[in-house]
Design a protein around this motif. Structure first.
Motif, mmCIF file in Angstrom:
data_model
loop_
_atom_site.group_PDB
_atom_site.id
_atom_site.type_symbol
_atom_site.label_atom_id
_atom_site.label_comp_id
_atom_site.label_asym_id
_atom_site.label_seq_id
_atom_site.Cartn_x
_atom_site.Cartn_y
_atom_site.Cartn_z
ATOM 1 N N GLN A 193 0.787 -1.228 -0.050
ATOM 2 C CA GLN A 193 0.223 -0.415 -0.040
ATOM 3 C C GLN A 193 0.900 0.703 0.115
ATOM 4 N N GLY A 194 2.214 0.861 0.207
ATOM 5 C CA GLY A 194 2.994 2.312 -0.202
ATOM 6 C C GLY A 194 3.201 2.821 1.498
ATOM 7 N N GLN A 195 2.598 2.470 2.759
ATOM 8 C CA GLN A 195 3.423 2.690 3.779
ATOM 9 C C GLN A 195 4.016 3.463 3.747
ATOM 10 N N THR A 196 5.005 4.358 3.629
ATOM 11 C CA THR A 196 6.526 4.253 4.103
ATOM 12 C C THR A 196 6.792 5.039 5.314
ATOM 13 N N SER A 197 5.801 5.137 5.999
ATOM 14 C CA SER A 197 6.085 5.889 7.425
ATOM 15 C C SER A 197 5.749 4.544 8.528
ATOM 16 N N GLU A 198 5.232 3.400 7.602
ATOM 17 C CA GLU A 198 5.122 2.537 8.660
ATOM 18 C C GLU A 198 6.516 1.206 8.377
ATOM 19 N N ILE A 199 6.376 1.368 6.519
ATOM 20 C CA ILE A 199 7.432 0.726 6.566
ATOM 21 C C ILE A 199 8.624 1.386 7.419
ATOM 22 N N ARG A 200 9.576 2.663 7.793
ATOM 23 C CA ARG A 200 10.334 2.465 8.329
ATOM 24 C C ARG A 200 10.018 2.358 9.359
ATOM 25 N N ASP A 201 8.785 2.007 9.976
ATOM 26 C CA ASP A 201 8.974 1.971 11.874
ATOM 27 C C ASP A 201 9.151 0.020 12.101
ATOM 28 N N SER A 228 9.412 5.131 -2.364
ATOM 29 C CA SER A 228 8.624 6.360 -1.727
ATOM 30 C C SER A 228 9.729 7.367 -2.093
ATOM 31 N N ASP A 229 9.923 8.487 -0.882
ATOM 32 C CA ASP A 229 10.691 9.403 -0.931
ATOM 33 C C ASP A 229 11.565 9.763 -0.861
ATOM 34 N N GLN A 230 11.807 9.239 0.187
ATOM 35 C CA GLN A 230 13.364 8.223 0.896
ATOM 36 C C GLN A 230 13.882 7.390 -0.419
ATOM 37 N N TRP A 231 13.995 7.083 -1.014
ATOM 38 C CA TRP A 231 14.227 6.166 -1.879
ATOM 39 C C TRP A 231 15.805 5.643 -1.580
ATOM 40 N N ARG A 232 16.750 7.072 -1.045
ATOM 41 C CA ARG A 232 17.834 6.526 -0.328
ATOM 42 C C ARG A 232 18.030 5.573 0.667
ATOM 43 N N MET A 233 17.478 5.832 1.387
ATOM 44 C CA MET A 233 17.226 4.575 2.212
ATOM 45 C C MET A 233 17.148 3.587 2.113
#
Length: 587
Positions: A193-201, A228-233
Motif C-alpha cells: 500500500q506504499g505506507q512509507t512511514s509504517e515501513i520505516r517504523d 517512496s520519496d525516501q528512496w535513498r533509505m
C-alpha cells in the motif's frame, strides 16, 4: 508508529509490566525483552512488545558477530520473482530463514498450514476489539494458525492497515509476543500500500529486536523504500544486506529503478554493473527502465552505457519485447542533437528494406565451424552425462550408422516433432513434418525411439513404413537422450545441414566452457535450426527456413538493428523473431 492508540497504549504498557518484559524472564530464556518508543512522522506514540526469536536472530547487545558464512540458497527469500509472486509467497508463509544460530531449518508454517484450506477466509472490513478477535479465533477451524491465516488473507485482499494493526494489538496483548513472520506479513501489507512511514517504523522495531534480518524482510523493506520519496533509505538497506548475504536481483533492481526515476543515472549504472559482477541476471524490466528514464538526457558516458546494454542483449541472444523496443526507439530519438530515427520493419533477406544495410551473415567460417564441431563432440557429447541415458555401445552404433550414410541435409528430432499438435496422433504429426521437408531430393535423418515401431494408438505401423521410404530412421532406446545424437549427426553432415527441434538446447550451450564457443554455438544454432510454424487454418505443419543472416542486435555505428518479439516471454524460446527495429542516424 501508530499501531496503537494512546488510550489503548496505557493498558498495553501495564500488561507488559505485569509480564515483566522489561528484564529477562525465566519462562522463555530465548526471548529478549524489548521496550522502546518510536516517534511517528506526525505524532509520538509507543509500541512495546516482544517478538519470537525462533524466527530470526535476536539483537546482540555486545555487538559480537556470530553469523557464519552461508550459501545464498540458505538465506534468500523467494527473491527472483516479480512483486505479485513475492507478495503471494509472503501471504502463504513461504519464508526461508538461515539455519544459523538456532534459526530453524524449515519454511515457516509449512508443516502447519495447508495452503489451500483457508484461501476463502475473509478479513474484517474494520478494526476489531480484543473480544471480537477472540470470538473469531474460537470459531476458526484451526485456532492455532488463526493469526497466520488471517494475515495471509489481509495481504491477499489488501486490507486496511488499521485492521492489521488491531490484530497485532490483540496478539501482543494476548501472548506478550508477536512472531517474526507476522511482522513480515504486516510489512508486506505496508509495502503493498506504499505506507512509507509504517515501513520505516517496522524496520526500526525489527532492527532493535533482531541483530540480523532474513532476505524476505530485506526484499520488502528495499522495495517499499525505493518506491517512496525516501528512496535513498533503500541504498542504506542494500549496504546493510551486503554485510551479511549476497543481495538478490530484486534488491538491486529496486535500487536501480529508484535511482533512475530520480535521474541519478551514474548511480543506477554503478549498481547495474555491481549486479552483473555478482552474476545476477537483470530482468528486461530494469533494462527498459534504464532506457525509459534516460530519455532526453545528454552525455557521452550515458550513451556508452546504454549502447552497452544493447550489446549485452546481443551477446546473450536476448530479444526485447515490443514495449521495451519502443523505449529503446524513443530514447534514441530523444538524444539531444543525435538525429536518430527509428522504423519498424520485417527483414526477409539479409538486406534491411529501410536503410539497405546488409545484416551479418549467419554462416561460420570454416575454421570456426571445425572448432565448434570439435568442442561440441568433446565437451557436450563426450564430456557430459550423455552416457547416463544412453550406453557407449548404442552411441557407437549410431556413429557407425551416420558415417555410412553421410551427408544429411536435415536431421529431425522425431519424438519432439511428433508432439507439435497434441490432439493428433504422434505418427501423423511426424508424417506431415517428413512430407513437408522431403522435397527436391532432400536427405532426411529422423531420430526416433524404439517404441515407435510398436503398433499403438499413436504409432501406426503402415504410416511408419511409409515414412521410412522417405527418410533414414535411427531408433534409439526409449530412455536415451537424443540431443547428443541430433548435434552429432548435424555437425558431421557439414555446414549445409539443418536440424528440426523445438528444444532451445540451453543445457548444451552451458556445457561449453568459454564464452567465444558459446557465442559460436548460438550463431550456428540460429542459422541452422528450422522453426515450426502453424498454418493459418491450423491443419498443416509448416516450417520456416533457417535464417541466412544472424538474428541478434547489431550495429554499424550509424545504424542499429534490433530484433524484437511482440510479447514478453519469461523463458527462452527456440523461436527467433522476424520483426526488427531499424535505427539510423541522419547526417
Amino acid at each position: 508508529m501508530a499501531l496503537f492508540s494512546q488510550t489503548s497504549q496505557q493498558g498495553f504498557q501495564a500488561l507488559l509490566w505485569k509480564c515483566r518484559m522489561f528484564w529477562p524472564v525465566s519462562r522463555c530464556q530465548q526471548l529478549f525483552a524489548v521496550s522502546f518508543s518510536i516517534p511517528n512522522r506526525e505524532k509520538v506514540s509507543y509500541f512495546s512488545f516482544m517478538t519470537s526469536s525462533s524466527t530470526a536472530l535476536p539483537a546482540d547487545t555486545k555487538g559480537t558477530d556470530v553469523f557464519p558464512t552461508k550459501k545464498r540458497s540458505e538465506i534468500d527469500y523467494e527473491e527472483e520473482k516479480g512483486w505479485n509472486e513475492e507478495t503471494k509467497e509472503v501471504s502463504e508463509g513461504k519464508l526461508r530463514f538461515s539455519s544459523s544460530v538456532g534459526a530453524p531449518k524449515k519454511r515457516l508454517t509449512g508443516q502447519v498450514l495447508s495452503r489451500h484450506r483457508f484461501t476463502k477466509v475473509q478479513p474484517p472490513e474494520k478494526p476489531l476489539q480484543a473480544e471480537e478477535w477472540n470470538r473469531l479465533r474460537e470459531s476458526f477451524q484451526s485456532p492455532e494458525v488463526f493469526e497466520e491465516v488471517m494475515f495471509n488473507s489481509m495481504v491477499r485482499c489488501n486490507s486496511s492497515i488499521d485492521v492489521a494493526k488491531s490484530l497485532l494489538t490483540h496478539v501482543a496483548k494476548s501472548n506478550g509476543d508477536i512472531a517474526y513472520n507476522l511482522l513480515v506479513k504486516y510489512l508486506a501489507l505496508c509495502v503493498q500500500q506504499g505506507q512509507t512511514s509504517e515501513i520505516r517504523d517496522v524496520y526500526d522495531i525489527m532492527k532493535m529486536r533482531f541483530r540480523i534480518l532474513e532476505g524476505g524482510a530485506y526484499n520488502l523493506l528495499i522495495r517499499g523504500m525505493s518506491n517512496s520519496d525516501q528512496w535513498r533509505m533503500a541504498l542504506t538497506l542494500l549496504e546493510e544486506v551486503k554485510k551479511i548475504m549476497t543481495p538478490s536481483r530484486t534488491n538491486y533492481e529496486s535500487c536501480i529503478k529508484a535511482a533512475s526515476r530520480h535521474q541519478e543515472m551514474n548511480l543506477a549504472f554503478e549498481l547495474y554493473h555491481e549486479m552483473l559482477a555478482k552474476d545476477l541476471v537483470p530482468t528486461l524490466d530494469v533494462l527498459q527502465a534504464l532506457f525509459e528514464f534516460s530519455r532526453g538526457m545528454e552525455g557521452a558516458e550515458l550513451q556508452k552505457e546504454l549502447f552497452g546494454i544493447l550489446l549485452y542483449l546481443r551477446d546473450n541472444q536476448i530479444y526485447p519485447h515490443k514495449t521495451f523496443m519502443r523505449s529503446i526507439k524513443l530514447w534514441f530519438e530523444s538524444i539531444p542533437g543525435g538525429n536518430w530515427r527509428g522504423q519498424l520493419t520485417n527483414i526477409k533477406d539479409r538486406q534491411c528494406p529501410v536503410c539497405n544495410h546488409q545484416l551479418e551473415d549467419s554462416d561460420l567460417t570454416e575454421e570456426e565451424y571445425n572448432n565448434l564441431k570439435e568442442r561440441i563432440i568433446r565437451d557436450v557429447i563426450h564430456g557430459t552425462d550423455t552416457f547416463r541415458k544412453t550406453s557407449p555401445q548404442e552411441f557407437e552404433a549410431f556413429q557407425t550408422f551416420v558415417e555410412n550414410r553421410l551427408p544429411f541435409d536435415i536431421v529431425i528430432d522425431g519424438l519432439n516433432v511428433s508432439h507439435i499438435k497434441p490432439r493428433r496422433m504422434q505418427c501423423e504429426n511426424l508424417f506431415d513434418a517428413v512430407n513437408c521437408l522431403a522435397k527436391e531430393n532432400t536427405r532426411l535423418l529422423v531420430l526416433g525411439r524404439k517404441h515407435m515401431l510398436i503398433n499403438s494408438s499413436n504409432w501406426k505401423r503402415e504410416i511408419m513404413k511409409e515414412m521410412q521410404n522417405k527418410a533414414d530412421f535411427f531408433f534409439a532406446e526409449n530412455i536415451s537422450e537424443d540431443d547428443a545424437f541430433l548435434l552429432y549427426a548435424t555437425l558431421r553432415s557439414g555446414k549445409h545441414c539443418k536440424f528440426v527441434t523445438r528444444d532451445f538446447l540451453r543445457d548444451h550451450k552451458a556445457c561449453l566452457s568459454d564464452s567465444l564457443t558459446r557465442h559460436l554455438f548460438r550463431k550456428w544454432q540460429r542459422g541452422h535450426q528450422i522453426v515450426f510454424s502453424p498454418s493459418a487454418e491450423g491443419k498443416h505443419i509448416n516450417f520456416l527456413p533457417a535464417f541466412n543472416y544472424d538474428c541478434v542486435v547489431q550495429t554499424t555505428g550509424d545504424t542499429w538493428h534490433i530484433p524484437y518479439k511482440d510479447s514478453f516471454e519469461e523463458k527462452y524460446s527456440y523461436r527467433v523473431p522476424r520483426k526488427w527495429l531499424c535505427i539510423q542516424q541522419k547526417r
